[in-house]
Design a protein around this motif. Structure first.
Motif, PDB file in Angstrom:
ATOM      1  N   MET A   5       0.831  -1.203   0.000  1.00 47.38           N
ATOM      2  CA  MET A   5       0.000   0.000   0.000  1.00 47.38           C
ATOM      3  C   MET A   5       0.868   1.256   0.000  1.00 47.38           C
ATOM      4  SD  MET A   5      -3.030   0.928   2.596  1.00 47.38           S
ATOM      5  CE  MET A   5      -4.388   1.880   1.992  1.00 47.38           C
ATOM      6  N   LYS A   6       1.928   1.243   0.812  1.00 49.50           N
ATOM      7  CA  LYS A   6       2.834   2.387   0.858  1.00 49.50           C
ATOM      8  C   LYS A   6       3.489   2.613  -0.504  1.00 49.50           C
ATOM      9  CE  LYS A   6       5.298   3.309   4.499  1.00 49.50           C
ATOM     10  NZ  LYS A   6       6.349   3.363   5.531  1.00 49.50           N
ATOM     11  N   SER A   7       3.901   1.536  -1.131  1.00 45.31           N
ATOM     12  CA  SER A   7       4.521   1.623  -2.447  1.00 45.31           C
ATOM     13  C   SER A   7       3.562   2.237  -3.464  1.00 45.31           C
ATOM     14  CB  SER A   7       4.951   0.221  -2.891  1.00 45.31           C
ATOM     15  OG  SER A   7       5.515   0.260  -4.171  1.00 45.31           O
ATOM     16  N   ASN A  12       1.834   6.767  -6.763  1.00 47.22           N
ATOM     17  CA  ASN A  12       0.799   7.717  -7.152  1.00 47.22           C
ATOM     18  C   ASN A  12       1.283   9.155  -7.012  1.00 47.22           C
ATOM     19  OD1 ASN A  12      -1.994   8.371  -7.919  1.00 47.22           O
ATOM     20  ND2 ASN A  12      -2.081   9.206  -5.842  1.00 47.22           N
ATOM     21  N   GLU A  13       1.966   9.466  -5.931  1.00 49.97           N
ATOM     22  CA  GLU A  13       2.494  10.828  -5.749  1.00 49.97           C
ATOM     23  C   GLU A  13       3.479  11.183  -6.866  1.00 49.97           C
ATOM     24  OE1 GLU A  13       1.582  13.199  -3.744  1.00 49.97           O
ATOM     25  OE2 GLU A  13       0.343  12.068  -2.347  1.00 49.97           O
ATOM     26  N   LEU A  14       4.344  10.236  -7.212  1.00 52.02           N
ATOM     27  CA  LEU A  14       5.324  10.482  -8.277  1.00 52.02           C
ATOM     28  C   LEU A  14       4.626  10.655  -9.620  1.00 52.02           C
ATOM     29  CD1 LEU A  14       8.096   7.958  -7.210  1.00 52.02           C
ATOM     30  CD2 LEU A  14       8.037  10.430  -6.821  1.00 52.02           C
ATOM     31  N   TRP A  15       3.625   9.832  -9.868  1.00 49.31           N
ATOM     32  CA  TRP A  15       2.886   9.929 -11.137  1.00 49.31           C
ATOM     33  C   TRP A  15       2.156  11.267 -11.226  1.00 49.31           C
ATOM     34  CZ3 TRP A  15       3.508   7.866 -15.552  1.00 49.31           C
ATOM     35  CH2 TRP A  15       2.526   7.980 -16.524  1.00 49.31           C
ATOM     36  N   GLN A  16       1.562  11.702 -10.119  1.00 49.83           N
ATOM     37  CA  GLN A  16       0.864  12.990 -10.104  1.00 49.83           C
ATOM     38  C   GLN A  16       1.839  14.140 -10.395  1.00 49.83           C
ATOM     39  OE1 GLN A  16      -2.463  13.536  -9.909  1.00 49.83           O
ATOM     40  NE2 GLN A  16      -2.649  11.317  -9.970  1.00 49.83           N
ATOM     41  N   LEU A  53      12.700  12.870 -11.338  1.00 52.26           N
ATOM     42  CA  LEU A  53      11.793  14.022 -11.385  1.00 52.26           C
ATOM     43  C   LEU A  53      12.456  15.267 -10.804  1.00 52.26           C
ATOM     44  CD1 LEU A  53       8.350  12.520 -10.322  1.00 52.26           C
ATOM     45  CD2 LEU A  53       8.984  13.408 -12.566  1.00 52.26           C
ATOM     46  N   ASP A  54      13.181  15.089  -9.732  1.00 55.69           N
ATOM     47  CA  ASP A  54      13.882  16.203  -9.099  1.00 55.69           C
ATOM     48  C   ASP A  54      14.884  16.840 -10.067  1.00 55.69           C
ATOM     49  OD1 ASP A  54      14.554  17.838  -6.810  1.00 55.69           O
ATOM     50  OD2 ASP A  54      16.395  16.661  -6.656  1.00 55.69           O
ATOM     51  N   HIS A  70       3.961  17.094  -4.328  1.00 55.30           N
ATOM     52  CA  HIS A  70       3.861  15.659  -4.584  1.00 55.30           C
ATOM     53  C   HIS A  70       5.192  14.961  -4.269  1.00 55.30           C
ATOM     54  CE1 HIS A  70      -0.181  15.348  -6.103  1.00 55.30           C
ATOM     55  NE2 HIS A  70       0.028  16.342  -6.946  1.00 55.30           N
ATOM     56  N   LEU A  71       6.309  15.601  -4.614  1.00 53.67           N
ATOM     57  CA  LEU A  71       7.613  15.002  -4.298  1.00 53.67           C
ATOM     58  C   LEU A  71       7.854  14.974  -2.789  1.00 53.67           C
ATOM     59  CD1 LEU A  71      10.114  16.209  -7.039  1.00 53.67           C
ATOM     60  CD2 LEU A  71       8.728  14.150  -6.946  1.00 53.67           C
ATOM     61  N   VAL A  72       7.451  16.015  -2.092  1.00 52.15           N
ATOM     62  CA  VAL A  72       7.576  16.043  -0.630  1.00 52.15           C
ATOM     63  C   VAL A  72       6.715  14.935  -0.020  1.00 52.15           C
ATOM     64  CG1 VAL A  72       6.992  17.394   1.435  1.00 52.15           C
ATOM     65  CG2 VAL A  72       8.235  18.468  -0.449  1.00 52.15           C
ATOM     66  N   ASN A  73       5.501  14.773  -0.519  1.00 51.55           N
ATOM     67  CA  ASN A  73       4.625  13.712  -0.009  1.00 51.55           C
ATOM     68  C   ASN A  73       5.256  12.340  -0.219  1.00 51.55           C
ATOM     69  OD1 ASN A  73       2.770  15.710   0.612  1.00 51.55           O
ATOM     70  ND2 ASN A  73       1.430  15.275  -1.116  1.00 51.55           N
ATOM     71  N   ALA A  74       5.819  12.109  -1.394  1.00 52.27           N
ATOM     72  CA  ALA A  74       6.471  10.828  -1.686  1.00 52.27           C
ATOM     73  C   ALA A  74       7.659  10.618  -0.750  1.00 52.27           C
ATOM     74  CB  ALA A  74       6.927  10.782  -3.143  1.00 52.27           C
ATOM     75  N   ALA A  75       8.462  11.656  -0.551  1.00 53.49           N
ATOM     76  CA  ALA A  75       9.626  11.548   0.335  1.00 53.49           C
ATOM     77  C   ALA A  75       9.187  11.262   1.766  1.00 53.49           C
ATOM     78  CB  ALA A  75      10.452  12.835   0.276  1.00 53.49           C
ATOM     79  N   ASN A  76       8.140  11.915   2.218  1.00 49.66           N
ATOM     80  CA  ASN A  76       7.650  11.675   3.575  1.00 49.66           C
ATOM     81  C   ASN A  76       7.173  10.235   3.738  1.00 49.66           C
ATOM     82  OD1 ASN A  76       8.212  14.243   4.517  1.00 49.66           O
ATOM     83  ND2 ASN A  76       6.182  15.029   4.038  1.00 49.66           N
TER      84      ASN A  76
END
Length: 86
Positions: A5-7, A12-16, A53-54, A70-76
């Protein structure tokens, strides 16, 4: 939250974030390359996909605030206390 689920949430965050990039984005070997991002994502190499992406900032103006969020959310998600080995 389990590892799968985490993956999926991270993916999803990266795709967004990817979807927010302009169609005319400049790509280079030293910055962002869409083909590399998509390959990393398809192999579940989420950290590498995020780094790709970065790299967009190398050859382009800074993307939108929403892109970075979205990148911050993925990193968190990647760095949460109950971290799955992603």
């Amino acid at each position: 939250m389990d590892k799968l689920m985490k993956s999926k949430l991270i993916e999803n965050e990266l795709w967004q974030a990817h979807q927010l990039l302009p169609k005319n984005i400049k790509q280079s070997d030293f910055g962002y390359r869409e083909v590399d991002f998509l390959e990393y994502l398809s192999h579940n190499e989420l950290r590498l996909a995020m780094e790709e992406l970065d790299g967009v900032i190398v050859d382009n103006p800074s993307p939108s605030k929403e892109f970075w969020q979205h990148l911050v959310n993925a990193a968190n998600l990647m760095n949460s206390k109950k971290r799955a080995n992603l």
